[in-house]
Write a protein that holds these residues in place. Structure first.
Motif, mmCIF file in Angstrom:
data_model
loop_
_atom_site.group_PDB
_atom_site.id
_atom_site.type_symbol
_atom_site.label_atom_id
_atom_site.label_comp_id
_atom_site.label_asym_id
_atom_site.label_seq_id
_atom_site.Cartn_x
_atom_site.Cartn_y
_atom_site.Cartn_z
ATOM 1 N N PRO A 87 0.828 -1.205 0.000
ATOM 2 C CA PRO A 87 0.000 0.000 0.000
ATOM 3 C C PRO A 87 0.868 1.263 0.000
ATOM 4 O O PRO A 87 2.010 1.235 0.449
ATOM 5 C CB PRO A 87 -0.783 -0.117 1.307
ATOM 6 N N SER A 91 -7.189 6.277 3.548
ATOM 7 C CA SER A 91 -7.262 4.815 3.543
ATOM 8 C C SER A 91 -6.019 4.146 2.980
ATOM 9 O O SER A 91 -5.967 2.930 2.945
ATOM 10 C CB SER A 91 -8.452 4.380 2.711
ATOM 11 N N LEU A 92 -5.012 4.912 2.525
ATOM 12 C CA LEU A 92 -3.901 4.364 1.745
ATOM 13 C C LEU A 92 -4.482 3.791 0.450
ATOM 14 O O LEU A 92 -5.683 3.734 0.276
ATOM 15 C CB LEU A 92 -3.116 3.282 2.477
ATOM 16 N N ARG A 122 -7.483 -2.438 -4.656
ATOM 17 C CA ARG A 122 -8.549 -1.802 -3.880
ATOM 18 C C ARG A 122 -9.797 -1.564 -4.730
ATOM 19 O O ARG A 122 -10.902 -1.411 -4.212
ATOM 20 C CB ARG A 122 -8.001 -0.473 -3.330
ATOM 21 N N LYS A 165 -10.457 -4.597 2.999
ATOM 22 C CA LYS A 165 -10.335 -3.469 2.065
ATOM 23 C C LYS A 165 -11.034 -2.230 2.610
ATOM 24 O O LYS A 165 -11.344 -1.307 1.862
ATOM 25 C CB LYS A 165 -10.943 -3.836 0.706
ATOM 26 N N ASP A 166 -11.333 -2.206 3.895
ATOM 27 C CA ASP A 166 -12.047 -1.062 4.468
ATOM 28 C C ASP A 166 -11.186 0.190 4.428
ATOM 29 O O ASP A 166 -9.959 0.125 4.517
ATOM 30 C CB ASP A 166 -12.468 -1.362 5.905
ATOM 31 N N THR A 167 -11.865 1.344 4.312
ATOM 32 C CA THR A 167 -11.138 2.594 4.177
ATOM 33 C C THR A 167 -10.955 3.308 5.517
ATOM 34 O O THR A 167 -10.140 4.213 5.618
ATOM 35 C CB THR A 167 -11.877 3.538 3.224
ATOM 36 N N PRO A 184 -2.829 -2.808 4.647
ATOM 37 C CA PRO A 184 -3.035 -1.393 4.943
ATOM 38 C C PRO A 184 -3.964 -1.140 6.125
ATOM 39 O O PRO A 184 -3.846 -0.122 6.786
ATOM 40 C CB PRO A 184 -3.652 -0.842 3.657
ATOM 41 N N VAL A 216 -2.473 -0.160 9.429
ATOM 42 C CA VAL A 216 -1.923 1.192 9.455
ATOM 43 C C VAL A 216 -3.052 2.216 9.605
ATOM 44 O O VAL A 216 -2.961 3.161 10.392
ATOM 45 C CB VAL A 216 -1.112 1.472 8.177
ATOM 46 N N VAL A 217 -4.145 1.997 8.860
ATOM 47 C CA VAL A 217 -5.282 2.918 8.945
ATOM 48 C C VAL A 217 -5.857 2.897 10.364
ATOM 49 O O VAL A 217 -6.181 3.944 10.933
ATOM 50 C CB VAL A 217 -6.361 2.537 7.910
ATOM 51 N N LEU A 266 4.449 4.193 6.911
ATOM 52 C CA LEU A 266 3.108 4.457 6.389
ATOM 53 C C LEU A 266 2.205 5.084 7.446
ATOM 54 O O LEU A 266 1.307 5.849 7.126
ATOM 55 C CB LEU A 266 2.465 3.164 5.896
#
Lengths: 295, 288
Positions: free
Chosen positions: A119, A212-213, A218, B109-111, B135, B138-139, B168
């Motif tokens: 990411p 969200s990176l 995605r 895949k959540d934002t 990711p 990190v989010v 990140l």
């Protein structure tokens, strides 16, 4: 507790704004061609990753990198039409949709070769210091996402209501045969619709990446959510896409917060099914119009 | 055969390794790769090098207990990795006197995880344990910082084991704990640590070749490769002899721990293969 609910709503609306932008992209192409462009999510992914490349790797300032990214992704949209949609000799709705699925796999694969599977991060446009409002914590980037949705809606409304090209596109949506009879080049309008929705996808990708990176795979999930939003609001309706996206985001967020986060995606789908059960054309859809459409 | 590096793909290869009687050294996490739940015995031809979720959970819980923390919130991703870690966190909680007050999930895949964390904030746990890779971990960290929850310590799984994740997180990883193998912290190990020499050498070689910070995952492959190489040197190319040699390997000093295999243990590590590490000034630091 009220602070918590406000927090859920703010997050839901932000995520919903991204779904709404994807849904608007779906609608533009659907209106002109009657197909669902399954590569819509890929435009969002490309928007995010190209922006990272221009802004972070090459060091272009935000104000230049943003339009440059939109232009590059728009060109991908144009290429998609020229290479995958336009050359199909006897276009049926099904063959066109299959072409977009193939294109989405190709774009995703290419992105994986270029950027790898990791990411990537993009600095937030106006810093990362959160703002506290009514007991909720808001990232400044949320405002950018919501703001760009509003901007996209205003520009599109103006475009479709006030400009000749926009009106010509609407005409293709209503009746492509009659539109070509009065001298509108339908193929050009199709090209334009791909360009426009790629541009909007890029804007969604650029604005959401700082939250969200972004990584190469995605797109598919965002496309599914955006498609859900478009169907919920009524396929082809712009206000429907926006409302559908925001409702979807808010339901996900409130459902996860108040009931169970494990079933987050299920809540949105249940509501979608429920709406379609009672109003198959979606909230703003018109059953008469949807009967004429081939898909 | 060495690899694959994911639990799902390893499970797909396992029946073939058994069928064709070929020793397999997997580089993936789940204990199920080497343990047949139905027969309740180790799979004859399969070994693996990474620590299991169980060891990571034990390392985190042991550390929490030492700090006097017993009220925790569990946050996990709805993928195989997250589900397996969550299962172990819940299963082992009573053994360590842990009270799980929140059990939140998010998609791979959540934002945004603000919602899940807001809910956790309302339950006021003493610590948050998050189990994910990619990711989302990190989010989740960034959201945790934005929500002003840094007073509730954040524990990541061993899936956080890459310096890229610290980068990140853009400052949000400061003060975050996670269990890591020695390979990630070679410079910080005491000179008399048994793994000091091998991990330092690997770090130098890796940096010279790839010019990027190393991660846990290459270390798993190193362990697998060196185990197989040692076996090949000792017994030659006979498949059954290689298998027997691997099963009887004792005191093999690897990147992630000191391996002691046995007929019932095809992983060869225990919870001491994890060091508790905290992120300090954008890099790992050992915690005592």
């Amino acid at each position: 507790m009220s602070g918590q609910i406000f927090q859920y709503l703010v997050t839901g609306i932000t995520v919903g704004s991204v779904y709404a932008m994807v849904a608007v992209g779906f609608n533009i192409i659907y209106n002109v061609t009657e197909i669902i462009n399954f590569a819509q999510g890929e435009f969002v992914m490309l928007g995010g990753l190209i922006m990272v490349f221009l802004h972070v790797s090459l060091g272009l300032p935000l104000i230049l990198a943003f339009p440059a990214t939109v232009v590059l992704v728009t060109m991908v949209g144009v290429l998609l039409d020229r290479l995958a949609i336009n050359p199909i000799r006897q276009p049926t709705v099904l063959s066109l949709i299959i072409a977009t699925i193939a294109a989405s796999i190709l774009i995703k694969g290419t992105a994986m070769f270029i950027w790898g599977k990791d990411p990537f991060d993009l600095p937030a446009f106006s810093g990362r210091d959160p703002i506290t409002l009514l007991g909720a914590v808001i990232q400044p980037q949320y405002f950018w996402v919501i703001g760009f949705l509003v901007l996209v809606v205003i520009v599109l409304t103006f475009f479709f209501d006030r400009t000749i090209i926009g009106k010509a596109m609407s005409a293709c949506a209503d009746n492509p045969d009659a539109a070509s009879l009065v001298g509108i080049n339908v193929k050009k309008m199709v090209l334009l619709s791909f360009a426009l929705s790629a541009a909007i996808g890029a804007v969604a990708g650029i604005t959401v990446t700082p939250i969200s990176l972004m990584e190469y795979d995605r797109g598919a999930m965002l496309a599914i959510k955006g498609f859900g939003a478009a169907v919920l609001g009524g396929l082809g309706s712009f206000p429907g896409a926006v409302i559908g996206g925001l409702i979807l985001g808010a339901i996900e967020s409130l459902g996860a917060g108040l009931i169970s986060s494990g079933y987050k995606d299920a809540f949105a789908l249940i509501v979608l099914l429920f709406v379609l059960f009672f109003k198959p054309s979606g909230i703003f859809g018109n059953i008469e119009i949807s009967r004429i459409k081939r898909f | 055969m060495i690899g694959p590096s994911l639990s799902g793909t390893s499970m797909a290869v396992v029946p073939l390794a058994e069928k064709y009687k070929t020793p397999l050294v997997s580089c993936a996490a789940s204990y199920k790769i080497v343990w047949d739940d139905q027969k309740n015995q180790a799979r004859k031809w399969v070994f693996k090098t990474p620590q299991t979720d169980t060891m990571a959970v034990e390392a985190i819980y042991t550390f929490l207990k030492k700090k006097g923390i017993n009220t925790i919130a569990v946050l996990s991703v709805t993928s195989g990795f997250g589900a397996s870690g969550r299962g172990e966190l819940i299963r082992l909680a009573p053994d360590y006197g842990m009270n799980i007050v929140a059990d939140e999930k998010y998609g791979p895949k959540d934002t945004d995880m603000t919602v899940q964390l807001t809910k956790i904030k309302g339950k006021a746990p003493q610590a948050i344990v998050n189990w994910s890779v990619g990711p989302t971990q990190v989010v989740a960290l960034r959201n945790w910082k934005d929500l002003g929850m840094t007073s509730i310590p954040f524990y990541q799984s061993h899936g956080f084991g890459s310096r890229k994740n610290i980068e990140l997180a853009a400052g949000a990883a400061e003060g975050v704990y996670c269990p890591l193998g020695a390979v990630n912290v070679s410079e910080l190990l005491a000179d008399n640590h048994p793994q000091k020499a091998v991990t330092m050498q690997y770090m130098k070689d890796y940096a010279a070749k790839y010019n990027e910070p190393l991660s846990s995952f290459g270390g798993h492959a190193w362990d697998a490769l060196e185990l197989v190489a040692t076996a090949l040197k000792a017994v030659g190319c006979d498949k059954a002899k290689i298998r027997d040699f691997l099963e009887n390997t004792q005191g093999f000093v690897g990147q992630h721990g000191i391996f002691n295999f046995s007929p019932d243990d095809h992983i060869g590590l225990d919870k001491t293969a994890f060091q508790m590490v905290v992120v300090k000034d954008g890099d790992w630091a050992l915690v005592e």
